[in-house]
Design an enzyme around this catalytic site. Structure first.
Site, PDB file in Angstrom:
ATOM      1  N   HIS A   1       0.605  -1.208  -0.255  1.00 26.98           N
ATOM      2  CA  HIS A   1       0.083  -0.062   0.242  1.00 26.98           C
ATOM      3  C   HIS A   1       0.954   0.999   0.416  1.00 26.98           C
ATOM      4  CE1 HIS A   1      -4.306   1.526   0.872  1.00 26.98           C
ATOM      5  NE2 HIS A   1      -3.506   2.590   0.970  1.00 26.98           N
TER       6      HIS A   1
ATOM      7  N   ASP B   1     -13.449   3.493   7.249  1.00 22.90           N
ATOM      8  CA  ASP B   1     -12.630   4.220   6.213  1.00 22.90           C
ATOM      9  C   ASP B   1     -13.482   4.361   4.469  1.00 22.90           C
ATOM     10  OD1 ASP B   1      -9.487   4.439   6.030  1.00 22.90           O
ATOM     11  OD2 ASP B   1      -9.667   3.331   4.440  1.00 22.90           O
TER      12      ASP B   1
ATOM     13  N   ARG C   1     -12.409  13.097   4.333  1.00 24.21           N
ATOM     14  CA  ARG C   1     -11.247  13.585   4.311  1.00 24.21           C
ATOM     15  C   ARG C   1     -10.234  14.128   3.324  1.00 24.21           C
ATOM     16  NH1 ARG C   1      -7.788   8.587   6.019  1.00 24.21           N
ATOM     17  NH2 ARG C   1      -5.980  10.521   5.853  1.00 24.21           N
TER      18      ARG C   1
ATOM     19  N   SER D   1      -6.281   4.443   8.744  1.00 22.92           N
ATOM     20  CA  SER D   1      -6.903   4.354   7.718  1.00 22.92           C
ATOM     21  C   SER D   1      -6.325   2.879   7.018  1.00 22.92           C
ATOM     22  CB  SER D   1      -6.491   6.048   6.388  1.00 22.92           C
ATOM     23  OG  SER D   1      -7.649   5.282   4.981  1.00 22.92           O
TER      24      SER D   1
ATOM     25  N   LYS E   1      -8.051  -0.785   6.472  1.00 20.25           N
ATOM     26  CA  LYS E   1      -8.398  -1.698   5.574  1.00 20.25           C
ATOM     27  C   LYS E   1      -7.794  -3.117   5.095  1.00 20.25           C
ATOM     28  CE  LYS E   1      -7.426   2.094   2.524  1.00 20.25           C
ATOM     29  NZ  LYS E   1      -7.556   3.370   2.920  1.00 20.25           N
TER      30      LYS E   1
HETATM   31  N1  URA Z   1      -4.140   5.949   1.681  1.00 16.69           N
HETATM   32  C1  URA Z   1      -4.948   5.352   2.844  1.00 16.69           C
HETATM   33  O1  URA Z   1      -5.527   5.033   2.179  1.00 16.69           O
HETATM   34  N2  URA Z   1      -4.872   6.685   3.483  1.00 16.69           N
HETATM   35  C2  URA Z   1      -4.783   7.476   3.580  1.00 16.69           C
HETATM   36  O2  URA Z   1      -5.385   8.706   5.111  1.00 16.69           O
HETATM   37  C3  URA Z   1      -4.063   8.317   2.624  1.00 16.69           C
HETATM   38  C4  URA Z   1      -3.664   7.491   1.701  1.00 16.69           C
END
Ligand code: URA
Length: 434
Positions: A82, A161, A168, A183, A187
């Protein structure tokens, strides 16, 4: 405590109790805490931060707002990657098929564009027919049978999220370490992984502009992973300029496919290889990153990486012919070039500025309900350190609607810095944190 009291307590610098945090997140997920209350809470957290007890409770409540998927019927170590978000960051599009082609099961739940950054889901949806909204049963089947599935958050997976991310995005509360860390980790931990590679972007196009903040974010996420028993490795990678040469959804898909054919810009290829190599080591498909890189080169050379991408596209409802024939991807109607105002070198790029120019052009969202235009974006003809002549094209703008064109061109020109001396190049991979 009532939502109002919790927001006020955080605004005034107080510490929230884990039970209150859980109740607040549960109520937000259920819709009884309103978006405006959550937006106020996020802004309070932005300014006041959270300590590790609060953060652990916040992340766990987000994770447990939905189902934690069980992929135990897929053999092997399931590994995902990620990114904290950047401009031109199409790494997932090439990394997922590369890792899957090397035998690592890749369950990937991605996000949409956030603030000035692009999102993997928006990019994937520029492939005609590609469906990122698969039910979790199908996700499990595809990870088992194809070694990869790329989806968005469903109502089942970290739904808190899903809502919060969109909120956000439009309330200037993205670039906040506890909110980003919770966040991402909520996930990622919900998707059924055994291990995770984090690409923590740092620089003018990242949410973290300074190395020390990026390092803190990496350590925060690694800590949350450890609390939940997952092995997490992070690379801090350069986002002082867009990655590769393409910015914009369909344009980035093209550059990603080019990468799988061994034909992409060096910076993008290097960052992708470094991250995917870490996945192969965590996934026990290579003993060292050097051995992993060798395997990656092989699946590019023998065509199995691009075949894996076509298979993923096909099983997720997309048109695999678009991977060979780019004219089947969305195309902008027109292009115009932004030119250099002087002779010299590109001495730097305000990458967030480039990202905001892409949003203004329609490649990203200005409101949660905005529709993006998958065809539009930029080709960066010049990047940092490259020499330019006055009047030479620097950025090609691919556009459909001329209404924002002057604004976009002005933003791009303002984002580029020119000077007499080429800047000293900084390393692409700044640091590895384990
Ligand atoms: N990527 C995410 O999944 N969440 C964030 O808050 C920022 C980048």
């Amino acid at each position: 405590m009532q939502p109002y009291e919790l927001i006020k307590a955080k605004r005034d610098g107080g510490r929230l109790e884990p039970a209150d945090i859980r109740a607040f997140i549960e109520a937000y997920t259920a819709g009884t805490v309103a978006d405006y209350q959550m937006a106020a809470m996020c802004m309070a957290i932005f300014f006041r931060g959270m300590d590790s007890r609060e953060l652990g409770a916040w992340a766990r409540a987000m994770l447990e707002s939905g189902e934690v998927l069980d992929l135990s019927d897929t053999p092997g170590v399931k590994v995902d990657k990620h990114s904290t978000g950047g401009v031109g960051d199409k790494v997932s599009l090439s990394l997922a098929p590369l890792a899957a082609a090397c035998g690592v099961p890749v369950p990937m739940i991605s996000g949409r564009g956030l603030g000035h950054t692009g999102g993997t889901l928006d990019k994937l949806e520029s492939i005609p027919g590609f469906n990122v909204n698969l039910p979790t049963s199908e996700y499990r089947r595809l990870v088992r049978e194809v070694n990869c599935c790329l989806i968005g958050q469903t109502a089942q997976v970290a739904p808190a999220d899903k809502k919060l991310y969109a909120l956000r995005d439009v309330t200037a509360t993205v670039d906040c370490i506890p909110l980003i860390a919770s966040s991402i980790m909520s996930k990622k931990l919900a998707e059924g992984i055994d291990a995770l590679v984090l690409d923590v972007k740092v620089g003018s196009g990242a949410f973290m502009k300074r190395d020390e903040d990026a390092r803190t974010l990496a350590k925060t996420m690694i800590g949350l992973g450890a609390e939940m028993g997952k092995k997490v490795v992070a690379l801090l990678t350069d986002m002082d300029q867009p990655l590769g040469r393409k910015v914009g959804n369909a344009l980035e898909v093209i550059e990603a496919v080019d990468m799988l054919r061994g034909n992409a810009p060096e910076d993008y290829t290097e960052v992708t290889y470094a991250l995917t190599a870490e996945m192969l080591v965590l996934g026990k498909k290579a003993a060292t990153v050097e051995e992993a890189r060798e395997k990656l080169r092989k699946v590019v050379e023998d065509g199995s990486a691009v075949r894996k991408l076509k298979e993923i596209v096909q099983v997720q409802g997309g048109d695999p012919r678009s991977i060979d024939d780019y004219s089947l991807l969305p195309q902008a109607k027109a292009t115009v070039d932004v030119v250099a105002p002087r002779d010299g070198f590109v001495t730097g790029i305000d990458t967030e500025g480039v990202g905001m120019a892409a949003v203004a052009l329609g490649a990203g969202r200005q409101r949660t309900d905005s529709k993006i235009d998958p065809a539009v974006g930029f080709t960066l003809l010049k990047k940092s350190g490259e020499s330019v002549k006055q009047g030479e094209p620097v950025v090609r703008v691919h556009y459909n609607d001329a209404a924002q064109l002057e604004n976009v061109k002005a933003r791009l020109l303002a984002a580029y810095r020119f000077g007499d001396v080429a800047p000293v190049a900084r390393p692409l991979i700044r640091e590895r944190v384990e």
